[in-house]
Design a protein around this motif. Structure first.
Motif, PDB file in Angstrom:
ATOM      1  N   TYR A 173    -176.610  -7.124  35.849  1.00  0.00           N
ATOM      2  CA  TYR A 173    -175.337  -6.442  35.645  1.00  0.00           C
ATOM      3  C   TYR A 173    -174.502  -7.176  34.595  1.00  0.00           C
ATOM      4  CZ  TYR A 173    -170.939  -4.070  36.519  1.00  0.00           C
ATOM      5  OH  TYR A 173    -169.788  -3.349  36.349  1.00  0.00           O
ATOM      6  N   MET A 174    -174.485  -8.486  34.695  1.00  0.00           N
ATOM      7  CA  MET A 174    -173.701  -9.274  33.738  1.00  0.00           C
ATOM      8  C   MET A 174    -174.206  -9.077  32.320  1.00  0.00           C
ATOM      9  SD  MET A 174    -173.110 -12.801  35.843  1.00  0.00           S
ATOM     10  CE  MET A 174    -172.468 -13.661  34.402  1.00  0.00           C
ATOM     11  N   SER A 175    -175.507  -9.102  32.152  1.00  0.00           N
ATOM     12  CA  SER A 175    -176.014  -8.977  30.783  1.00  0.00           C
ATOM     13  C   SER A 175    -175.845  -7.544  30.262  1.00  0.00           C
ATOM     14  CB  SER A 175    -177.457  -9.496  30.687  1.00  0.00           C
ATOM     15  OG  SER A 175    -178.365  -8.457  30.868  1.00  0.00           O
ATOM     16  N   ASP A 176    -176.040  -6.543  31.133  1.00  0.00           N
ATOM     17  CA  ASP A 176    -175.825  -5.153  30.704  1.00  0.00           C
ATOM     18  C   ASP A 176    -174.372  -4.881  30.336  1.00  0.00           C
ATOM     19  OD1 ASP A 176    -178.464  -4.697  31.175  1.00  0.00           O
ATOM     20  OD2 ASP A 176    -178.186  -3.470  32.981  1.00  0.00           O
ATOM     21  N   ASN A 177    -173.454  -5.590  30.988  1.00  0.00           N
ATOM     22  CA  ASN A 177    -172.039  -5.315  30.778  1.00  0.00           C
ATOM     23  C   ASN A 177    -171.318  -6.440  30.029  1.00  0.00           C
ATOM     24  OD1 ASN A 177    -171.434  -2.662  32.401  1.00  0.00           O
ATOM     25  ND2 ASN A 177    -172.846  -3.880  33.635  1.00  0.00           N
ATOM     26  N   HIS A 178    -172.105  -7.271  29.392  1.00  0.00           N
ATOM     27  CA  HIS A 178    -171.579  -8.285  28.480  1.00  0.00           C
ATOM     28  C   HIS A 178    -170.604  -9.265  29.122  1.00  0.00           C
ATOM     29  CE1 HIS A 178    -173.592  -5.712  25.676  1.00  0.00           C
ATOM     30  NE2 HIS A 178    -172.824  -4.708  26.039  1.00  0.00           N
ATOM     31  N   CYS A 208    -167.415 -15.959  36.524  1.00  0.00           N
ATOM     32  CA  CYS A 208    -166.008 -15.995  36.954  1.00  0.00           C
ATOM     33  C   CYS A 208    -165.191 -14.892  36.266  1.00  0.00           C
ATOM     34  CB  CYS A 208    -165.396 -17.378  36.722  1.00  0.00           C
ATOM     35  SG  CYS A 208    -165.417 -17.887  35.018  1.00  0.00           S
ATOM     36  N   ASP A 209    -165.605 -14.481  35.067  1.00  0.00           N
ATOM     37  CA  ASP A 209    -164.897 -13.376  34.408  1.00  0.00           C
ATOM     38  C   ASP A 209    -165.155 -12.065  35.133  1.00  0.00           C
ATOM     39  OD1 ASP A 209    -163.923 -15.108  32.472  1.00  0.00           O
ATOM     40  OD2 ASP A 209    -165.677 -14.813  31.177  1.00  0.00           O
ATOM     41  N   LEU A 210    -166.401 -11.877  35.549  1.00  0.00           N
ATOM     42  CA  LEU A 210    -166.737 -10.693  36.323  1.00  0.00           C
ATOM     43  C   LEU A 210    -165.945 -10.688  37.633  1.00  0.00           C
ATOM     44  CD1 LEU A 210    -168.414  -8.196  37.135  1.00  0.00           C
ATOM     45  CD2 LEU A 210    -170.239  -9.744  37.835  1.00  0.00           C
TER      46      LEU A 210
END
Lengths: 202, 280
Positions: B47-52, B57-59
């Motif tokens: 999810y992090m890589s798909d949504n940059h 912690c930013d997510l």
């Protein structure tokens, strides 16, 4: 190259062996089993790329060459000594913190399900430096990322000599991805794994 | 070379995932704390890589403050891809061994838990209609994820899924053609609206929500694999309490009853197809 380090006990204890193989993999796994002690004790997991959607028959085939219990694990099945596990076709095979298998139907990774990378990575997270990863013959680069992971967690990586591999892309990708411990023929991989098993019983 | 003694120690990312799951529960009530970590961590990383997102912690910051982000993230964590009549053998066993028993019921209630985008709920509806049980059956199709339910209730799927769907249907022992139940066009296929009438799509979280009472059959396929054993035990108990005596339980092809509490017993109708019957 690291033979002395190994036999002198740099790797004190191996608690899991994970093997990744693709094209030509079944034959090589058979050769491996033929050269391993029939009652090999370290639990061993083979992630073999296979056609999805049909019962593979692979465990039955491999069982002829070993006295290990060969099986496709079910979800949340515990990992036990003396067992040879084959990743079920069309599922990712992962290992959870409490050393049980965890299956997943997440999308194929680089067109592969089971993904060798995913299996290697999750095994490395759980077994750390008590893990040995082997990359055998195969026509893609699956496993290369995973090898890097195993090394980061202090595990040991054996790669089949590309000159011996039916298809050499997968071993070559693994060798390019990380500083692997040994690049050797399948018979020697079996020898090395046997050596680890002596440490396992100690 | 640094060697890591794994023991109980978690690495940075693993710790962050634990915090994230705690935050998600405290803020929005979504409880992933008992999900299998092996697959959960990979879904978070994906999810992090798909949504940059570079940093977890930013997510987390965004997730705590933004409901839309939460819904999107939950979808990312929970969406499961499936096919019409996935694992034809399962449907064949339902058709041949379960349907004859269902016939004796004047009214049939089926709970399909974790129905995702609905393909398998419609498959069951097709099967029941073929067997003449469509009129007296209701399928409660639930999922944690409201977005997939919206998609499911439309009953529209991409044409590229059709080949597998036809092939699977053929292997279930059906007496018709799949095309009798769908209409094809514009690179899509549409489920016959008649088949939707007895399906109720509704949101339900297996972790935090309650039983569905007195079902003749509970189907939950390839959902339990994402749970830890403790949560599997809890959810299998939930299913047991939702089933009528003699009711049927259908699981995914690599799922088992190994997490079932000792007090509960099932009879295997077909072990390899993972179809079981409640016997006490």
């Amino acid at each position: 190259m690291n033979q002395q380090e190994c036999s002198s006990g740099l790797i004190k204890q191996v608690e899991l062996v994970v093997i990744g193989a693709s094209s030509g993999g079944l034959d090589v796994l058979i050769t491996l089993l033929q050269h391993l002690p029939r009652h090999y004790q370290i639990p061993t997991v083979a992630v073999l790329h296979q056609r999805p959607n049909r019962s593979s028959g692979v465990p039955e085939m491999l069982a002829k060459y070993t006295h290990m219990k060969v099986q496709e694990p079910e979800d949340k099945q515990g990992i036990e000594a003396g067992n040879f596990y084959v990743a079920p076709p069309n599922y990712h095979l992962l290992i959870d913190n409490d050393r049980v298998f965890s299956l997943s139907l997440d999308a194929p990774l680089n067109f592969c399900r089971p993904s060798i990378d995913m299996a290697f990575e999750s095994a490395a997270e759980v077994y750390g430096d008590k893990l040995v990863g082997c990359v055998l013959t195969g026509a893609n680069s699956d496993g290369a990322e995973g090898v890097r992971y195993i090394k980061r967690y202090g595990g040991h990586v054996l790669v089949q000599d590309p000159a011996q591999a039916t298809v050499d892309s997968m071993p070559r990708a693994a060798i390019a991805a990380a500083e692997v411990d040994e690049i050797i023929k399948i018979e020697q991989i079996a020898e090395r794994l046997s050596l680890f098993a002596e440490g396992h019983q100690a | 070379m640094v060697t890591v003694d794994r023991g109980e120690q978690l690495n940075e990312f693993e710790v962050e995932v634990e915090c994230l799951m705690e935050a998600l529960y405290l803020r929005w009530g979504y409880d992933f704390r008992e999900y299998s970590r092996a697959s959960l961590r990979r879904r978070v990383a994906r999810y992090m890589s798909d949504n940059h997102f570079q940093r977890l912690c930013d997510l987390q910051h965004d997730l705590i403050r933004n409901k839309k982000r939460c819904v999107h993230f939950v979808r990312g964590l929970t969406v499961n891809v499936t096919d019409m009549f996935r694992d034809p053998k399962f449907y064949r066993v339902i058709r041949e061994q379960v349907v004859p028993e269902l016939r004796s019921h004047p009214f049939i209630k089926i709970w399909h838990a974790g129905c995702s985008t609905g393909e398998e709920a419609y498959s069951m509806s097709i099967l029941l209609h073929e067997e003449g049980l469509g009129e007296r059956a209701v399928i409660y199709a639930t999922d944690i994820n409201s977005q997939v339910l919206e998609q499911a209730s439309k009953g529209v799927y991409h044409e590229k899924m059709l080949l597998a769907a036809r092939e699977n249907y053929g292997a279930t022992g059906g007496s018709n053609r799949l095309d009798d139940f769908i209409s094809v066009g514009y690179e899509r296929f549409l489920i016959d609206p008649e088949l939707k009438k007895n399906i109720v799509f509704t949101q339900h979280d297996l972790v935090t929500d309650q039983v569905f009472g007195e079902m003749q059959m509970v189907i939950c396929r390839n959902v339990l694999i994402y749970f830890r054993r403790e949560l599997q035990t809890k959810v299998l108990t939930l299913f047991h309490n939702s089933l009528d005596m003699g009711g049927f339980l259908g699981l995914g092809m690599k799922e088992s009853l190994r997490s079932l509490p000792n007090s509960i017993r099932y009879k295997a109708i077909d072990e390899s197809a993972r179809v079981f019957q409640r016997v006490d």
